[in-house]
Design an enzyme around this catalytic site. Structure first.
Site, PDB file in Angstrom:
ATOM      1  CB  THR A 365      -3.154  -6.238  -9.766  1.00  0.00           C
ATOM      2  OG1 THR A 365      -3.397  -5.777  -8.455  1.00  0.00           O
ATOM      3  CG2 THR A 365      -2.969  -7.741  -9.725  1.00  0.00           C
ATOM      4  CG  ASN A 385      -4.152  -3.328  -2.776  1.00  0.00           C
ATOM      5  OD1 ASN A 385      -4.958  -3.799  -3.560  1.00  0.00           O
ATOM      6  ND2 ASN A 385      -4.523  -2.681  -1.706  1.00  0.00           N
ATOM      7  CD  GLU A 404      -1.641  -6.802  -2.216  1.00  0.00           C
ATOM      8  OE1 GLU A 404      -2.875  -6.742  -2.104  1.00  0.00           O
ATOM      9  OE2 GLU A 404      -1.056  -6.974  -3.299  1.00  0.00           O
ATOM     10  CG  ASP A 407      -6.482  -6.529  -0.842  1.00  0.00           C
ATOM     11  OD1 ASP A 407      -7.172  -5.558  -1.174  1.00  0.00           O
ATOM     12  OD2 ASP A 407      -5.739  -7.137  -1.645  1.00  0.00           O
ATOM     13  CB  SER A 437     -10.498 -10.279  -6.068  1.00  0.00           C
ATOM     14  OG  SER A 437     -11.233  -9.733  -5.012  1.00  0.00           O
ATOM     15  N   GLY A 456      -7.601  -6.038 -11.561  1.00  0.00           N
ATOM     16  CA  GLY A 456      -8.874  -5.306 -11.564  1.00  0.00           C
ATOM     17  C   GLY A 456      -9.604  -5.335 -10.234  1.00  0.00           C
ATOM     18  N   GLY A 457      -8.878  -5.604  -9.144  1.00  0.00           N
ATOM     19  CA  GLY A 457      -9.483  -5.549  -7.813  1.00  0.00           C
ATOM     20  C   GLY A 457     -10.686  -6.468  -7.715  1.00  0.00           C
TER      21      GLY A 457
HETATM   22  O1  DON Z   1      -5.583  -9.176  -4.093  1.00  0.00           O
HETATM   23  C1  DON Z   1      -6.462  -8.427  -4.494  1.00  0.00           C
HETATM   24  O2  DON Z   1      -7.610  -8.773  -4.692  1.00  0.00           O
HETATM   25  C2  DON Z   1      -6.103  -6.974  -4.815  1.00  0.00           C
HETATM   26  N1  DON Z   1      -4.961  -6.572  -4.048  1.00  0.00           N
HETATM   27  C3  DON Z   1      -5.865  -6.859  -6.286  1.00  0.00           C
HETATM   28  C4  DON Z   1      -5.652  -5.446  -6.708  1.00  0.00           C
HETATM   29  C5  DON Z   1      -5.875  -5.210  -8.146  1.00  0.00           C
HETATM   30  O3  DON Z   1      -6.211  -6.090  -8.898  1.00  0.00           O
HETATM   31  C6  DON Z   1      -5.729  -3.834  -8.612  1.00  0.00           C
HETATM   32  N2  DON Z   1      -5.960  -3.800 -10.044  1.00  0.00           N
HETATM   33  N3  DON Z   1      -6.257  -3.130 -10.860  1.00  0.00           N
END
Ligand code: DON
Length: 558
Positions: A365, A385, A404, A407, A437, A456-457
């Site tokens: 991301t 994602n 995504e 998610d 997130s 960072g998920g």
């Molecule tokens: O929307 C979200 O929470 C995730 N798709 C974000 C993914 C993400 O930050 C991956 N990063 N390193």
């Protein structure tokens, strides 16, 4: 101990100290790629405002950092409109196609097919980024969309040099990329990994961007591009329809806003879980004098706040247009109740806080922060994602589709790529936006303003929390972005540490309180932030040293 020395820090644009002013002394941009930062500066130079610059930065990142975000993905753009002293969040999050259903990724025996949830066209939600860029140009920008997209079109056509992170992330996804000929053609060099410095040209993507530039929203969601997207998705086993694309709209949402001591925090609202979780955590922590505490007690309290906020995330949060999310989650009284359950000397086992479970992982991301000389600001986090999204490019479009859909909660109790588990609040439904997130944020004080965020998920929210706490203590962006990080997300019941976070003594003290502490071998997150010191009339910008291709820049107003 801070071991990061390579912070790409720019200090500059200092006007007369003490001079109170409503406008910053220049402009500041911090993003994950130097070409994106330079495109933002170029558009500001041409008379664009922060919102035009945000379109330029987003679209160039879509070209040069397709591992992380793109016009086949989505995101949240948090805008501060200086003239109106108001913030708005542009929700460009993907939604589920109309033929999607709760059991989309479940096998006949009820197990979840992780391959389908992550790879190929079934994993892709209907993209929101093209709509968000067109919306920002139409409603907030000063320049035509065509002008703000020009740097991205140019770079897609002429190419950009492959760089180490781009190649390393592709290496992980090469097996899946090889399944799809159009992805191989666009992303690789004759089917092999690019070498550092080799030019990556994307003529199909340039063509699609040009149609978006010329026709606006409909240039992507109707006509030639839409037809090619749907044909490509369906031929590869996906379920998108022309109607799904024609229905896509951005939604303007009121950001989450709350006070923490003397600060006004403005951050992402649902369908991001970030703002609600940040409000819960900071409301819990507000009465404590964290700076006066031992490091172990401080980390213990912050972790207990994280644990409780992530518990609520798993239970209550989902797309607010589909599920009713309780409003008490952000109230000070609710936080007081949660605080009362925290012991100063002892960890609360997560199993004592009932609810669904979760465990963390990494992926990709991107985030950028910027400010123009009129005081307009943008904090934006965008995503496909995990790295390179679904790895699927519908032939002839150049559009790398997101994954995504993962998610969503594919099945209650079944973890997604970040180990996050949800319940029916985040189950798949047609046209529903998957819980996120991503937490683009701003903090306003009398003397200082911060714009920050990170990928960072599931760890995004705790990184933004640590960045904000550092800002509250008087530090600038070079410190927020390089700070060693720790994370707790309720389940698994563990504190995760970056390699250099927390001393051995602090870890021992935390273990004595009953915490399980795991020191990871890798770091996480790429935070890019800017700060306006209003008292000193001074701008700072910094990019995360963990992502060396980033660039932060500050330029004085002429
Ligand atoms: O929307 C979200 O929470 C995730 N798709 C974000 C993914 C993400 O930050 C991956 N990063 N390193």
């Amino acid at each position: 101990m801070r071991v990061w020395l390579l912070v790409l820090l720019c200090l500059g644009a200092t006007a007369q100290a003490g001079a109170e002013s409503k406008q910053p002394p220049g402009v500041a941009v911090a993003s994950g790629h130097y070409l994106a930062t330079e495109a933002g500066l170029e558009i500001l130079q041409q008379g664009g405002n922060a919102f035009d610059a945000a379109i330029a930065v987003s679209s160039v990142l879509a070209v040069v950092e397709s591992s992380s975000s793109g016009i086949g993905g989505g995101g949240f753009w948090l805008l501060h409109l200086a003239d109106e002293n108001r913030e708005v969040m542009i929700d460009g999050r993907e939604f589920a196609p109309g033929k999607a259903h709760e059991k989309l990724f479940q096998n006949p025996d009820g197990s979840v097919n992780r391959d389908k949830a992550l790879n190929g066209p079934l994993a892709a939600g209907i993209p929101g980024e093209p709509a968000a860029l067109a919306w920002m140009a139409e409603h907030y920008g000063r320049l035509p969309l065509k002008q703000s997209l020009a740097p991205a079109i140019r770079i897609a056509e002429e190419g950009f040099p492959a760089y180490p992170k781009y190649i390393a992330l592709m290496k992980h996804r090469m097996k899946v990329i090889r399944r799809y000929p159009a992805s191989v053609k666009q992303l690789t060099i004759d089917g092999r990994l690019p070498r550092e410095g080799e030019l990556i040209r994307q003529p199909d993507l340039a063509h699609t961007l040009r149609l978006l530039a010329e026709k606006g929203h409909d240039g992507f969601y109707k006509g030639e591009v839409a037809k090619k997207l749907v044909a490509g998705v369906q031929a590869a086993g996906g379920i998108w329809t022309l109607d799904d694309l024609a229905r896509y709209r951005v939604i303007e949402r009121e950001p989450v806003k709350f006070r923490y001591k003397q600060w006004q925090v403005v951050t992402a609202s649902l369908p991001s879980s970030g703002g609600i979780a940040l409000a819960t955590m900071l409301n819990i922590l507000e009465p404590f004098d964290l700076e006066a505490m031992s490091e172990a007690t401080r980390v213990h309290l912050v972790v207990e706040a994280m644990r409780r906020a992530y518990r609520d995330r798993a239970i209550y949060l989902g797309d607010p247009d589909f599920v009713q999310v309780p409003s008490f989650l952000t109230s000070k009284d609710y936080a007081a109740g949660l605080r009362a359950s925290i012991r100063l000397d002892k960890a609360t086992p997560s199993s004592m806080l009932p609810g669904p479970a979760a465990k963390p992982e990494g992926g990709h991301t991107t985030h950028f922060s910027l400010m123009d000389a009129e005081g307009n600001m943008v904090s934006a986090t965008m995503s496909v994602n995990t790295s390179y999204g679904s790895c699927f490019i519908p032939p002839g479009t150049g559009v790398l589709l997101n994954n995504e859909m993962d998610d969503f909660s594919s099945k209650p109790g079944s973890p997604n790529a970040y180990g996050l588990i949800g319940n029916h609040a985040n189950a798949i439904e047609p046209y529903k936006r998957m819980l996120s997130s991503m937490s683009p944020s701003m903090v306003f004080g009398d003397d200082r303003v911060a714009v920050l965020g990170t990928p960072g998920g599931s760890r995004i929210i705790t990184m933004v929390l640590l960045g904000m706490l550092d800002f509250f203590e008087g530090h600038g962006p070079a410190s927020w972005v390089s700070l060693p990080r720790y994370h707790h997300q309720y389940v698994p019941d563990k504190i995760y540490l970056e390699p250099d976070a927390l001393s051995r003594e602090t870890v021992q003290a935390l273990e004595a309180m009953g915490h399980t502490v795991v020191r990871k071998k890798h770091t996480w997150g790429y935070m890019h932030g800017v700060m306006w010191d209003k008292a000193g009339q001074h701008l700072e910008a910094a990019t995360d040293p963990r992502w060396p291709s980033g660039k932060a820049a500050v330029k004085s107003a002429p």
